[in-house]
Design a protein around this motif. Structure first.
Motif, PDB file in Angstrom:
ATOM      1  N   SER A 102       0.839  -1.204   0.000  1.00 44.88           N
ATOM      2  CA  SER A 102       0.000   0.000   0.000  1.00 44.88           C
ATOM      3  C   SER A 102       0.874   1.255   0.000  1.00 44.88           C
ATOM      4  O   SER A 102       0.644   2.200  -0.750  1.00 44.88           O
ATOM      5  CB  SER A 102      -0.886  -0.002   1.253  1.00 44.88           C
ATOM      6  OG  SER A 102      -1.440   1.273   1.451  1.00 44.88           O
ATOM      7  N   ALA A 103       1.902   1.236   0.838  1.00 46.26           N
ATOM      8  CA  ALA A 103       2.734   2.432   0.990  1.00 46.26           C
ATOM      9  C   ALA A 103       3.588   2.688  -0.250  1.00 46.26           C
ATOM     10  O   ALA A 103       3.658   3.807  -0.755  1.00 46.26           O
ATOM     11  CB  ALA A 103       3.617   2.276   2.224  1.00 46.26           C
TER      12      ALA A 103
ATOM     13  N   LEU B 107       2.973   4.729  -6.637  1.00 50.28           N
ATOM     14  CA  LEU B 107       3.368   5.812  -7.536  1.00 50.28           C
ATOM     15  C   LEU B 107       4.036   6.930  -6.748  1.00 50.28           C
ATOM     16  O   LEU B 107       4.884   7.642  -7.254  1.00 50.28           O
ATOM     17  CB  LEU B 107       2.133   6.366  -8.234  1.00 50.28           C
ATOM     18  CG  LEU B 107       1.463   5.402  -9.209  1.00 50.28           C
ATOM     19  CD1 LEU B 107       0.180   5.992  -9.747  1.00 50.28           C
ATOM     20  CD2 LEU B 107       2.428   5.090 -10.339  1.00 50.28           C
ATOM     21  N   GLY B 108       3.632   7.060  -5.488  1.00 53.65           N
ATOM     22  CA  GLY B 108       4.227   8.073  -4.619  1.00 53.65           C
ATOM     23  C   GLY B 108       5.741   7.911  -4.544  1.00 53.65           C
ATOM     24  O   GLY B 108       6.477   8.897  -4.510  1.00 53.65           O
ATOM     25  N   ASN B 109       6.214   6.673  -4.518  1.00 55.34           N
ATOM     26  CA  ASN B 109       7.659   6.441  -4.393  1.00 55.34           C
ATOM     27  C   ASN B 109       8.378   6.528  -5.735  1.00 55.34           C
ATOM     28  O   ASN B 109       9.467   7.064  -5.822  1.00 55.34           O
ATOM     29  CB  ASN B 109       7.935   5.040  -3.842  1.00 55.34           C
ATOM     30  CG  ASN B 109       7.283   4.818  -2.506  1.00 55.34           C
ATOM     31  OD1 ASN B 109       6.064   4.898  -2.389  1.00 55.34           O
ATOM     32  ND2 ASN B 109       8.075   4.555  -1.491  1.00 55.34           N
TER      33      ASN B 109
ATOM     34  N   ILE C  84      -8.575  10.056  -4.347  1.00 53.16           N
ATOM     35  CA  ILE C  84      -7.186   9.742  -4.738  1.00 53.16           C
ATOM     36  C   ILE C  84      -7.148   8.793  -5.945  1.00 53.16           C
ATOM     37  O   ILE C  84      -6.461   9.070  -6.932  1.00 53.16           O
ATOM     38  CB  ILE C  84      -6.353   9.195  -3.551  1.00 53.16           C
ATOM     39  CG1 ILE C  84      -6.150  10.302  -2.507  1.00 53.16           C
ATOM     40  CG2 ILE C  84      -4.982   8.696  -4.024  1.00 53.16           C
ATOM     41  CD1 ILE C  84      -5.324   9.893  -1.296  1.00 53.16           C
TER      42      ILE C  84
ATOM     43  N   TYR D 204      -4.990   8.808  -9.433  1.00 53.22           N
ATOM     44  CA  TYR D 204      -3.975   7.744  -9.324  1.00 53.22           C
ATOM     45  C   TYR D 204      -4.142   6.726 -10.457  1.00 53.22           C
ATOM     46  O   TYR D 204      -3.178   6.295 -11.077  1.00 53.22           O
ATOM     47  CB  TYR D 204      -4.197   7.051  -7.977  1.00 53.22           C
ATOM     48  CG  TYR D 204      -3.004   6.356  -7.390  1.00 53.22           C
ATOM     49  CD1 TYR D 204      -2.074   7.047  -6.634  1.00 53.22           C
ATOM     50  CD2 TYR D 204      -2.806   4.992  -7.572  1.00 53.22           C
ATOM     51  CE1 TYR D 204      -0.992   6.405  -6.067  1.00 53.22           C
ATOM     52  CE2 TYR D 204      -1.725   4.342  -7.000  1.00 53.22           C
ATOM     53  CZ  TYR D 204      -0.825   5.063  -6.245  1.00 53.22           C
ATOM     54  OH  TYR D 204       0.248   4.430  -5.692  1.00 53.22           O
TER      55      TYR D 204
ATOM     56  N   PHE E  25       1.416  10.983   2.006  1.00 52.29           N
ATOM     57  CA  PHE E  25       0.904  10.256   0.848  1.00 52.29           C
ATOM     58  C   PHE E  25       1.622   8.919   0.698  1.00 52.29           C
ATOM     59  O   PHE E  25       1.005   7.882   0.530  1.00 52.29           O
ATOM     60  CB  PHE E  25       1.115  11.128  -0.397  1.00 52.29           C
ATOM     61  CG  PHE E  25       0.528  10.552  -1.651  1.00 52.29           C
ATOM     62  CD1 PHE E  25      -0.807  10.760  -1.956  1.00 52.29           C
ATOM     63  CD2 PHE E  25       1.300   9.820  -2.535  1.00 52.29           C
ATOM     64  CE1 PHE E  25      -1.355  10.239  -3.115  1.00 52.29           C
ATOM     65  CE2 PHE E  25       0.760   9.292  -3.697  1.00 52.29           C
ATOM     66  CZ  PHE E  25      -0.577   9.512  -3.990  1.00 52.29           C
ATOM     67  N   THR E  26       2.944   8.957   0.800  1.00 50.35           N
ATOM     68  CA  THR E  26       3.692   7.728   0.549  1.00 50.35           C
ATOM     69  C   THR E  26       3.462   6.700   1.650  1.00 50.35           C
ATOM     70  O   THR E  26       3.459   5.508   1.405  1.00 50.35           O
ATOM     71  CB  THR E  26       5.204   8.005   0.356  1.00 50.35           C
ATOM     72  OG1 THR E  26       5.819   6.791  -0.064  1.00 50.35           O
ATOM     73  CG2 THR E  26       5.883   8.479   1.602  1.00 50.35           C
TER      74      THR E  26
ATOM     75  N   MET F 173      -6.207   8.647   5.369  1.00 47.39           N
ATOM     76  CA  MET F 173      -7.510   8.366   4.757  1.00 47.39           C
ATOM     77  C   MET F 173      -8.074   7.029   5.216  1.00 47.39           C
ATOM     78  O   MET F 173      -9.064   6.554   4.669  1.00 47.39           O
ATOM     79  CB  MET F 173      -7.434   8.424   3.240  1.00 47.39           C
ATOM     80  CG  MET F 173      -6.282   7.665   2.639  1.00 47.39           C
ATOM     81  SD  MET F 173      -6.612   7.140   0.979  1.00 47.39           S
ATOM     82  CE  MET F 173      -7.265   5.517   1.325  1.00 47.39           C
TER      83      MET F 173
ATOM     84  N   ALA G 281      -6.647   4.017   5.181  1.00 46.65           N
ATOM     85  CA  ALA G 281      -6.184   2.775   4.544  1.00 46.65           C
ATOM     86  C   ALA G 281      -5.471   1.898   5.576  1.00 46.65           C
ATOM     87  O   ALA G 281      -5.670   0.679   5.622  1.00 46.65           O
ATOM     88  CB  ALA G 281      -5.236   3.093   3.387  1.00 46.65           C
TER      89      ALA G 281
ATOM     90  N   SER H 132      -0.936  -0.434  -4.311  1.00 41.56           N
ATOM     91  CA  SER H 132      -1.453   0.723  -3.571  1.00 41.56           C
ATOM     92  C   SER H 132      -2.906   0.970  -3.943  1.00 41.56           C
ATOM     93  O   SER H 132      -3.734   1.295  -3.083  1.00 41.56           O
ATOM     94  CB  SER H 132      -0.656   1.985  -3.905  1.00 41.56           C
ATOM     95  OG  SER H 132       0.679   1.792  -3.578  1.00 41.56           O
TER      96      SER H 132
ATOM     97  N   SER I  80      -5.295  -0.979  -1.919  1.00 37.11           N
ATOM     98  CA  SER I  80      -5.555  -0.509  -0.549  1.00 37.11           C
ATOM     99  C   SER I  80      -6.448   0.728  -0.562  1.00 37.11           C
ATOM    100  O   SER I  80      -7.243   0.942   0.351  1.00 37.11           O
ATOM    101  CB  SER I  80      -4.248  -0.231   0.197  1.00 37.11           C
ATOM    102  OG  SER I  80      -3.665   0.956  -0.259  1.00 37.11           O
ATOM    103  N   LEU I  81      -6.309   1.547  -1.617  1.00 35.88           N
ATOM    104  CA  LEU I  81      -7.187   2.716  -1.737  1.00 35.88           C
ATOM    105  C   LEU I  81      -8.632   2.258  -1.863  1.00 35.88           C
ATOM    106  O   LEU I  81      -9.537   2.758  -1.200  1.00 35.88           O
ATOM    107  CB  LEU I  81      -6.804   3.529  -2.981  1.00 35.88           C
ATOM    108  CG  LEU I  81      -5.514   4.331  -2.899  1.00 35.88           C
ATOM    109  CD1 LEU I  81      -5.004   4.701  -4.272  1.00 35.88           C
ATOM    110  CD2 LEU I  81      -5.742   5.590  -2.075  1.00 35.88           C
TER     111      LEU I  81
HETATM  112  N1  PFF Z   1       1.144   5.318  -0.615  1.00 36.37           N
HETATM  113  C1  PFF Z   1       0.739   5.255  -1.986  1.00 36.37           C
HETATM  114  C2  PFF Z   1       1.878   5.731  -2.857  1.00 36.37           C
HETATM  115  O1  PFF Z   1       2.935   6.132  -2.342  1.00 36.37           O
HETATM  116  O2  PFF Z   1       1.724   5.714  -4.067  1.00 36.37           O
HETATM  117  C3  PFF Z   1      -0.513   6.035  -2.281  1.00 36.37           C
HETATM  118  C4  PFF Z   1      -1.595   5.853  -1.296  1.00 36.37           C
HETATM  119  C5  PFF Z   1      -2.117   4.583  -1.084  1.00 36.37           C
HETATM  120  C6  PFF Z   1      -2.024   6.941  -0.561  1.00 36.37           C
HETATM  121  C7  PFF Z   1      -3.075   4.410  -0.122  1.00 36.37           C
HETATM  122  C8  PFF Z   1      -2.962   6.791   0.399  1.00 36.37           C
HETATM  123  C9  PFF Z   1      -3.478   5.516   0.608  1.00 36.37           C
HETATM  124  F1  PFF Z   1      -4.356   5.353   1.541  1.00 36.37           F
END
Ligand code: PFF
Length: 436
Positions: free
Chosen positions: A22-23, A26-28, A99, A103, A220-221, A226, A228, A314, A317-318
């Motif tokens: 989840s973490a 795309l954020g990373n 999101i 996303y 976010f990462t 939210m 999750a 991810s 999990s969203l």
């Molecule tokens: N953490 C995910 C990312 O870095 O792409 C994005 C994300 C997933 C944000 C789940 C929030 C969330 F609840």
């Protein structure tokens, strides 16, 4: 009414893998490198690491704690605390629905690039190709919906057969591909200039806006703000050690983000390209580099499959956050909840996918729809939801009373930070960040 049997992770490892799934997203791989490129490289990394391990780790623990303690979806958690608080739970669900709407558009871009790499399509100029692709009124929504369908397909199969299984396959594959690619780019000529950009900070570049962006990115990462993690935490056994699990999660998420940087920046510098290329970094700069490398197509395929694994784990999990809420709040079957949410998300994500095409002129506070959703969720909704989580856990729940530990002083500090320090930091940063 008969209580619905709640699913549970098969082990703590399964939880850790799914939470890292989840973490790490795309954020990373997409957002972190380009934001770091835009905001000065190493100094941004420094601030970001500081924020993760001082500020963000506490709401991370709090979110998991809420899930494990109440064993409910985020709305019911807030309701259990106080009926009047349910609005905050619904705000998390609004965030969890908004999101994916941008996303999944990026998910669609990735699928398209996997297709290009697989078919060996020769693209002469990626700037033109990407601009044409995101403008396309058919191809762009098609790939966005395809990504949505893949995510929905996994979530539909449930916690153990869907989410756990997909993460158990994709996350190890992700780590292996990331390592291979990072080693590969580190061996390119002038790779050390990329490392210098990443690890040699220039502190004169620090400003409030940058700190807010780093905080938004850190939240976010880590998927904080939210529900999750509350959702994933609610599938934990009651005796799970959440503090330890939170540190493991934060550590791996950061490690993988840094490795993603190590995979990208040496290549960018090796070819004398611009690190601050913005969102285009992954979709224009990198393919341009792959075009010039031996076995470029294979490298490109690995790169985009890597991002795909990160994005879909991810995405799951969203989706699961709102799916669980719909199942439990509206007494729906999983299938029905998934279907209803797919409908709602499609209604917003299709127009969002046209943000750079026929809806390009539609400005919301100076942003197009895609940019607006990205900015509003990362810089307003996630920090705001996190603020509420900290206040509720710090003032109402008081984790020091509930967590059985020998080190009471640890929880005194923890509580103090949740009650005062983090709220002040979050409010200050939201204020200055929004002021511009
Ligand atoms: N953490 C995910 C990312 O870095 O792409 C994005 C994300 C997933 C944000 C789940 C929030 C969330 F609840």
């Amino acid at each position: 009414m008969e209580e619905r049997k709640r699913p549970q992770w098969s082990s703590s490892i399964a939880f850790i893998i799914a939470s890292i799934g989840s973490a790490v997203g795309l954020g990373n791989i997409w957002r972190f490198p380009y934001i770091m490129g835009e905001y000065g490289g190493a100094v941004f990394l420094f601030i970001y690491l500081l924020l993760i391990f001082t500020i963000c780790i506490l709401p991370l623990i709090s979110e998991l704690f809420l899930g494990k303690f109440f064993q409910k979806n985020i709305v019911s958690v807030y309701e259990a605390i106080d009926k009047k608080c349910s609005i905050f739970g619904w705000l998390c669900i609004v965030t969890a629905i908004l999101i994916p709407c941008f996303y999944f558009v990026v998910g669609g871009w990735i699928l398209n690039y996997i297709y290009i790499s697989l078919t060996d399509l020769q693209v002469a100029d990626y700037t033109v190709y990407f601009a044409d692709f995101v403008k396309s009124p058919l191809l762009q929504p098609f790939y966005t919906i395809l990504f949505l369908i893949l995510t929905v397909g996994i979530t539909y199969r449930g916690v153990n057969k869907g989410i756990e299984k997909a993460n158990n396959i994709m996350m190890p594959a992700f780590a292996v591909i990331l390592l291979i690619l990072a080693i590969y780019t580190l061996n390119l000529p002038n790779a050390s200039r990329g490392l210098e950009f990443m690890f040699n900070p220039d502190f004169s570049k620090v400003n409030m806006k940058m700190i807010l962006i780093a905080l938004g990115q850190a939240l976010f990462t880590l998927s904080i703000g939210m529900g999750a993690l509350t959702t994933y935490g609610s599938y934990l056994k009651k005796d799970a050690k959440i503090v330890r699990l939170s540190y493991v999660l934060a550590f791996f998420d950061t490690l993988l983000a840094v490795l993603a940087g190590i995979m990208i920046f040496p290549a960018v510098f090796s070819f004398g390209l611009e690190p601050g290329a913005g969102p285009n970094l992954v979709f224009i700069t990198m393919p341009h580099i792959f075009n010039q490398l031996p076995f470029g197509n294979l490298i490109s395929l690995m790169f985009f499959v890597l991002i795909f694994f990160a994005a879909i784990t991810s995405g799951i999990s969203l989706l699961e956050t709102s799916v669980l809420t719909f199942i439990e709040k509206f007494n729906m079957s999983r299938g029905k909840a998934v279907l209803v949410l797919t409908g709602i998300i499609s209604l917003i994500t299709i127009p969002t996918s046209l943000s750079y095409g026929i809806l390009n002129g539609t400005a919301l506070c100076g942003f197009n729809l895609f940019e607006f959703l990205d900015f509003a969720t990362s810089n307003i909704l996630l920090p705001f939801n996190t603020l509420i989580i900290c206040l509720v856990v710090g003032w109402v729940i008081k984790p020091s009373n509930m967590l059985i530990t020998k080190r009471r002083w640890c929880f005194k500090i923890f509580n103090f930070a949740l009650k005062y320090i983090i709220p002040i930091v979050l409010i200050t940063l939201m204020y200055f960040g929004l002021e511009g």
